[in-house]
Design a protein around this motif. Structure first.
Motif, short mmCIF file in Angstrom:
data_model
loop_
_atom_site.label_atom_id
_atom_site.label_comp_id
_atom_site.label_asym_id
_atom_site.label_seq_id
_atom_site.Cartn_x
_atom_site.Cartn_y
_atom_site.Cartn_z
N HIS A 65 11.28 17.56 -55.33
CA HIS A 65 11.25 16.18 -55.79
C HIS A 65 11.68 15.17 -54.73
CE1 HIS A 65 10.16 17.21 -59.84
NE2 HIS A 65 11.13 18.08 -59.88
N HIS A 66 11.67 15.55 -53.47
CA HIS A 66 11.97 14.61 -52.42
C HIS A 66 10.67 14.30 -51.70
CE1 HIS A 66 16.31 14.91 -52.77
NE2 HIS A 66 16.11 16.19 -53.01
N HIS A 67 10.23 13.08 -51.83
CA HIS A 67 8.98 12.68 -51.23
C HIS A 67 9.28 11.64 -50.16
CE1 HIS A 67 6.87 14.77 -54.40
NE2 HIS A 67 7.74 14.24 -55.23
N HIS A 68 8.78 11.89 -48.96
CA HIS A 68 9.04 10.98 -47.86
C HIS A 68 7.72 10.33 -47.46
CE1 HIS A 68 13.06 12.60 -47.48
NE2 HIS A 68 12.53 13.79 -47.61
N HIS A 69 7.68 9.03 -47.59
CA HIS A 69 6.51 8.27 -47.21
C HIS A 69 6.97 7.08 -46.39
CE1 HIS A 69 4.20 10.57 -50.09
NE2 HIS A 69 5.10 10.29 -51.01
N GLU A 70 6.13 6.67 -45.47
CA GLU A 70 6.46 5.45 -44.74
C GLU A 70 6.53 4.31 -45.73
OE1 GLU A 70 3.93 4.73 -41.41
OE2 GLU A 70 3.82 6.86 -40.92
N SER A 71 7.41 3.38 -45.49
CA SER A 71 7.66 2.32 -46.46
C SER A 71 6.42 1.48 -46.73
CB SER A 71 8.81 1.43 -46.00
OG SER A 71 8.50 0.87 -44.74
N ASN A 72 5.51 1.35 -45.78
CA ASN A 72 4.32 0.53 -45.98
C ASN A 72 3.14 1.33 -46.52
OD1 ASN A 72 5.69 -1.69 -45.02
ND2 ASN A 72 5.00 -1.39 -42.91
N THR A 73 3.30 2.63 -46.66
CA THR A 73 2.20 3.48 -47.08
C THR A 73 2.22 3.65 -48.59
OG1 THR A 73 2.30 4.69 -45.01
CG2 THR A 73 1.12 5.73 -46.80
N GLN A 74 1.12 3.28 -49.21
CA GLN A 74 0.96 3.48 -50.65
C GLN A 74 -0.14 4.51 -50.85
OE1 GLN A 74 2.06 1.99 -53.70
NE2 GLN A 74 3.85 1.37 -52.55
N LEU A 75 0.16 5.54 -51.62
CA LEU A 75 -0.88 6.51 -51.95
C LEU A 75 -1.79 5.92 -53.02
CD1 LEU A 75 1.10 9.87 -52.24
CD2 LEU A 75 -0.41 9.17 -50.40
N SER A 76 -3.05 6.24 -52.91
CA SER A 76 -3.98 5.83 -53.96
C SER A 76 -3.66 6.65 -55.21
CB SER A 76 -5.42 6.10 -53.53
OG SER A 76 -5.65 7.50 -53.46
N PHE A 77 -4.14 6.19 -56.34
CA PHE A 77 -3.92 6.94 -57.58
C PHE A 77 -4.49 8.35 -57.44
CE2 PHE A 77 -5.07 8.38 -61.83
CZ PHE A 77 -3.84 8.27 -62.45
N GLU A 78 -5.65 8.47 -56.82
CA GLU A 78 -6.28 9.78 -56.64
C GLU A 78 -5.41 10.69 -55.80
OE1 GLU A 78 -7.81 6.84 -56.27
OE2 GLU A 78 -9.37 6.89 -57.80
N ASP A 79 -4.86 10.15 -54.71
CA ASP A 79 -3.98 10.96 -53.85
C ASP A 79 -2.72 11.38 -54.60
OD1 ASP A 79 -5.73 10.90 -51.72
OD2 ASP A 79 -4.73 9.21 -50.73
N LYS A 80 -2.19 10.47 -55.40
CA LYS A 80 -1.01 10.81 -56.20
C LYS A 80 -1.33 11.94 -57.17
CE LYS A 80 1.16 6.27 -56.13
NZ LYS A 80 1.57 5.10 -56.91
N MET A 81 -2.51 11.87 -57.80
CA MET A 81 -2.89 12.91 -58.75
C MET A 81 -3.06 14.26 -58.05
SD MET A 81 -2.84 11.83 -61.83
CE MET A 81 -3.64 13.25 -62.57
N VAL A 82 -3.67 14.26 -56.88
CA VAL A 82 -3.82 15.51 -56.13
C VAL A 82 -2.44 16.06 -55.76
CG1 VAL A 82 -4.62 16.53 -53.95
CG2 VAL A 82 -6.14 15.03 -55.27
#
Length: 88
Positions: free
Chosen positions: A11-28
């Motif tokens: 449950h630790h997800h590291h993403h660059e602060s400016n990067t938003q995953l698309s809904f599709e990427d989140k679902m995958v």
């Protein structure tokens, strides 16, 4: 009995602060997470099935083996979902 995970990165997800995953990427990402989570459970069910068998509980062992099999069948559905999303 509490529910513990042995994955320290669970449950630790590291993403660059400016990067938003698309809904599709989140679902995958979610379907892959759920699949891995289920696999961990299936392994545990099989371990406990073996312990039940060793402790003269063959019916319980058989049920736990079936539960493990069912869990892996669920994973096939997660794989199907991820595949459909990726096809877009």
């Amino acid at each position: 009995m509490s529910h513990h995970h042995h994955d320290n990165n669970h449950h630790h997800h590291h993403h660059e602060s400016n990067t938003q995953l698309s809904f599709e990427d989140k679902m995958v990402t979610l379907t892959e997470h759920w699949k891995n989570h289920n696999l961990d459970h299936a392994v545990s069910y099989r371990e406990w099935a073996e312990k039940a068998k060793e402790n003269n509980m063959p019916a319980i062992s058989a049920i736990l083996e079936q539960v493990a099999d069912m869990t892996l069948e669920i994973n096939k559905k997660f794989e199907q979902a991820a595949s459909l999303i990726k096809k877009g």
